[in-house]
Write an enzyme that holds these catalytic residues in place. Structure first.
Site, mmCIF file in Angstrom:
data_model
loop_
_atom_site.group_PDB
_atom_site.id
_atom_site.type_symbol
_atom_site.label_atom_id
_atom_site.label_comp_id
_atom_site.label_asym_id
_atom_site.label_seq_id
_atom_site.Cartn_x
_atom_site.Cartn_y
_atom_site.Cartn_z
ATOM 1 N N ASN A 4 33.070 -21.019 4.952
ATOM 2 C CA ASN A 4 32.479 -20.709 3.644
ATOM 3 C C ASN A 4 33.526 -21.047 2.594
ATOM 4 O O ASN A 4 34.483 -20.293 2.404
ATOM 5 C CB ASN A 4 32.114 -19.207 3.592
ATOM 6 C CG ASN A 4 31.655 -18.783 2.212
ATOM 7 O OD1 ASN A 4 31.392 -19.613 1.345
ATOM 8 N ND2 ASN A 4 31.555 -17.475 2.007
ATOM 9 N N TRP A 5 33.337 -22.199 1.943
ATOM 10 C CA TRP A 5 34.353 -22.662 0.994
ATOM 11 C C TRP A 5 34.295 -21.885 -0.316
ATOM 12 O O TRP A 5 35.169 -22.035 -1.151
ATOM 13 C CB TRP A 5 34.179 -24.161 0.733
ATOM 14 C CG TRP A 5 34.454 -25.050 1.922
ATOM 15 C CD1 TRP A 5 34.861 -24.654 3.184
ATOM 16 C CD2 TRP A 5 34.361 -26.482 1.980
ATOM 17 N NE1 TRP A 5 35.020 -25.748 4.003
ATOM 18 C CE2 TRP A 5 34.722 -26.886 3.292
ATOM 19 C CE3 TRP A 5 34.016 -27.470 1.049
ATOM 20 C CZ2 TRP A 5 34.734 -28.225 3.687
ATOM 21 C CZ3 TRP A 5 34.021 -28.814 1.443
ATOM 22 C CH2 TRP A 5 34.384 -29.186 2.744
ATOM 23 N N LYS A 6 33.250 -21.107 -0.489
ATOM 24 C CA LYS A 6 33.052 -20.355 -1.745
ATOM 25 C C LYS A 6 33.177 -21.324 -2.935
ATOM 26 O O LYS A 6 32.757 -22.471 -2.820
ATOM 27 C CB LYS A 6 34.041 -19.193 -1.830
ATOM 28 C CG LYS A 6 34.026 -18.324 -0.565
ATOM 29 C CD LYS A 6 34.731 -17.033 -0.732
ATOM 30 C CE LYS A 6 34.744 -16.289 0.603
ATOM 31 N NZ LYS A 6 35.292 -14.949 0.507
ATOM 32 N N HIS B 172 25.658 -12.857 1.509
ATOM 33 C CA HIS B 172 27.110 -12.642 1.535
ATOM 34 C C HIS B 172 27.444 -11.463 0.617
ATOM 35 O O HIS B 172 26.811 -11.265 -0.415
ATOM 36 C CB HIS B 172 27.837 -13.909 1.070
ATOM 37 C CG HIS B 172 29.313 -13.838 1.290
ATOM 38 N ND1 HIS B 172 30.149 -13.146 0.442
ATOM 39 C CD2 HIS B 172 30.103 -14.330 2.287
ATOM 40 C CE1 HIS B 172 31.382 -13.240 0.911
ATOM 41 N NE2 HIS B 172 31.378 -13.947 2.017
ATOM 42 N N GLU C 85 29.661 -11.026 -1.475
ATOM 43 C CA GLU C 85 29.969 -11.383 -2.867
ATOM 44 C C GLU C 85 28.687 -11.606 -3.659
ATOM 45 O O GLU C 85 28.632 -11.337 -4.861
ATOM 46 C CB GLU C 85 30.886 -12.616 -2.892
ATOM 47 C CG GLU C 85 32.298 -12.238 -2.465
ATOM 48 C CD GLU C 85 33.098 -13.344 -1.816
ATOM 49 O OE1 GLU C 85 32.728 -14.526 -1.931
ATOM 50 O OE2 GLU C 85 34.117 -13.006 -1.162
ATOM 51 N N GLU D 49 30.505 -8.926 8.468
ATOM 52 C CA GLU D 49 31.677 -9.082 7.615
ATOM 53 C C GLU D 49 31.969 -7.768 6.901
ATOM 54 O O GLU D 49 31.349 -7.473 5.867
ATOM 55 C CB GLU D 49 31.429 -10.170 6.568
ATOM 56 C CG GLU D 49 31.131 -11.534 7.139
ATOM 57 C CD GLU D 49 31.529 -12.644 6.184
ATOM 58 O OE1 GLU D 49 32.282 -13.514 6.599
ATOM 59 O OE2 GLU D 49 31.090 -12.620 5.017
ATOM 60 N N GLY E 71 39.042 -11.538 2.650
ATOM 61 C CA GLY E 71 40.094 -12.017 1.760
ATOM 62 C C GLY E 71 41.266 -11.067 1.602
ATOM 63 O O GLY E 71 42.093 -11.243 0.704
ATOM 64 N N SER F 51 38.984 -12.265 7.078
ATOM 65 C CA SER F 51 40.409 -12.529 7.336
ATOM 66 C C SER F 51 40.687 -13.105 8.714
ATOM 67 O O SER F 51 41.738 -12.831 9.315
ATOM 68 C CB SER F 51 41.244 -11.254 7.103
ATOM 69 O OG SER F 51 41.169 -10.862 5.740
ATOM 70 N N GLY G 144 36.435 -17.688 5.502
ATOM 71 C CA GLY G 144 36.595 -18.009 4.086
ATOM 72 C C GLY G 144 37.897 -18.764 3.854
ATOM 73 O O GLY G 144 37.975 -19.973 4.044
ATOM 74 N N GLY G 145 38.939 -18.039 3.478
ATOM 75 C CA GLY G 145 40.211 -18.659 3.083
ATOM 76 C C GLY G 145 40.742 -19.678 4.075
ATOM 77 O O GLY G 145 41.185 -20.772 3.686
HETATM 78 C C1 PEP Z 1 33.979 -14.657 3.801
HETATM 79 O O1 PEP Z 1 33.987 -14.378 2.622
HETATM 80 O O2 PEP Z 1 32.920 -15.038 4.348
HETATM 81 C C2 PEP Z 1 35.218 -14.523 4.551
HETATM 82 C C3 PEP Z 1 35.137 -14.281 5.828
HETATM 83 O O3 PEP Z 1 36.388 -14.646 3.849
HETATM 84 P P1 PEP Z 1 37.895 -14.579 4.428
HETATM 85 O O4 PEP Z 1 37.928 -15.324 5.718
HETATM 86 O O5 PEP Z 1 38.734 -15.227 3.364
HETATM 87 O O6 PEP Z 1 38.218 -13.131 4.615
#
Ligand code: PEP
Length: 247
Positions: free
Chosen positions: A10-12, A95, A97, A165, A171, A209, A230-231
């Site tokens: 997920n590149w956001k 998600h 967010e 999640e 994050g 994470s 994500g990151g």
């Molecule tokens: C996400 O937002 O879907 C996610 C898993 O982010 P991160 O890996 O950065 O915690």
């Protein structure tokens, strides 16, 4: 037999066009070297160009959200049909967010997941508790309520993915213990049995994470069939490191 694992990025709202295309090409070059399925979900404006960069590599294309309607007066939104038209296989819905920033309820997420089904896309439906809910001992109740409220009836292993999640793990560099993940995933699988006749084959991703250093432990947990990342999905080496650590 467990379903084939999916590692979805997920590149956001990150990476410009050139950087996204370069990342897509780097992943495409390595796709054959990993046993899991890979998918990337770029920002909506770049879905088309990333799709071209992925070519016929087998890395699946996804989007980060869709509208529930197929067309109409919805300024700034994107229909699931439009994403399918660009070659998407997956669309993330619900998600945390989007639930937080856009006030999306379970009913909204349910409608978006139905839209994905209508368009022939596989929804990756996100659920997860906040830190306050976890501290109050409500994790299983909250996640169960989100599954019951967000997941349409009758989807199967081929047409549904769920991502657990925990909001407090996204994050932050913090993760639940492997035991905690096992407990939540087992509960999701059980509740899903009442919603889908094919619960055993629905992939349940863990997200929050995930990085190469913790992927082997998290991906080995029972009922974990991959990750939503994500990151660590923004660098080819990290994303592929997670994929290579996944059974
Ligand atoms: C996400 O937002 O879907 C996610 C898993 O982010 P991160 O890996 O950065 O915690």
């Amino acid at each position: 037999m467990a379903p084939r694992a999916l590692i979805a990025g997920n590149w956001k709202m990150n990476l410009d066009r050139a950087a996204g295309e370069a990342l897509a090409k780097a992943l495409a070059a390595e796709a054959a070297a990993v046993s899991v399925e890979l998918a990337v979900c770029p920002p909506a404006v770049y879905v088309a160009s990333v799709g071209v960069a992925l070519g016929s590599s087998g890395v699946a294309l996804g989007a980060q959200d869709c509208h529930a309607a197929a067309s109409g007066a919805h300024t700034g939104d994107t229909a699931a049909e439009m994403l399918a038209d660009l070659g998407c296989t997956y669309v993330i819905v619900g998600h945390s967010e989007r639930r937080a920033d856009h006030g999306e309820s379970d009913a909204t997420v349910h409608a978006k997941a139905e839209a994905a089904r209508r368009a022939g896309l596989v929804p990756i439906i996100c659920v997860g508790e906040t830190e306050a809910e976890r501290d109050a001992g409500r994790t299983l109740d909250v996640v169960e309520g989100q599954v019951r409220g967000s997941v349409p009836q009758g989807l199967t292993g081929a047409t549904l993915v769920i991502a657990y999640e925990p909001v407090w793990a996204i994050g932050t560099g913090r993760t639940p213990t492997a035991d905690d993940v096992a407990t939540v995933h087992a509960h999701i699988r059980k509740v899903l049995g009442e919603v889908s006749g094919d619960a055993a084959n629905v992939r349940l991703l863990y997200g929050g994470s995930v990085k190469p250093a913790n992927a082997a432990e998290l991906m080995a947990v029972a009922n974990v069939n991959g990750a939503l990342v994500g990151g660590a999905s923004l660098k080819a080496g990290d994303f592929l490191g997670i994929a290579k650590a996944t059974p």
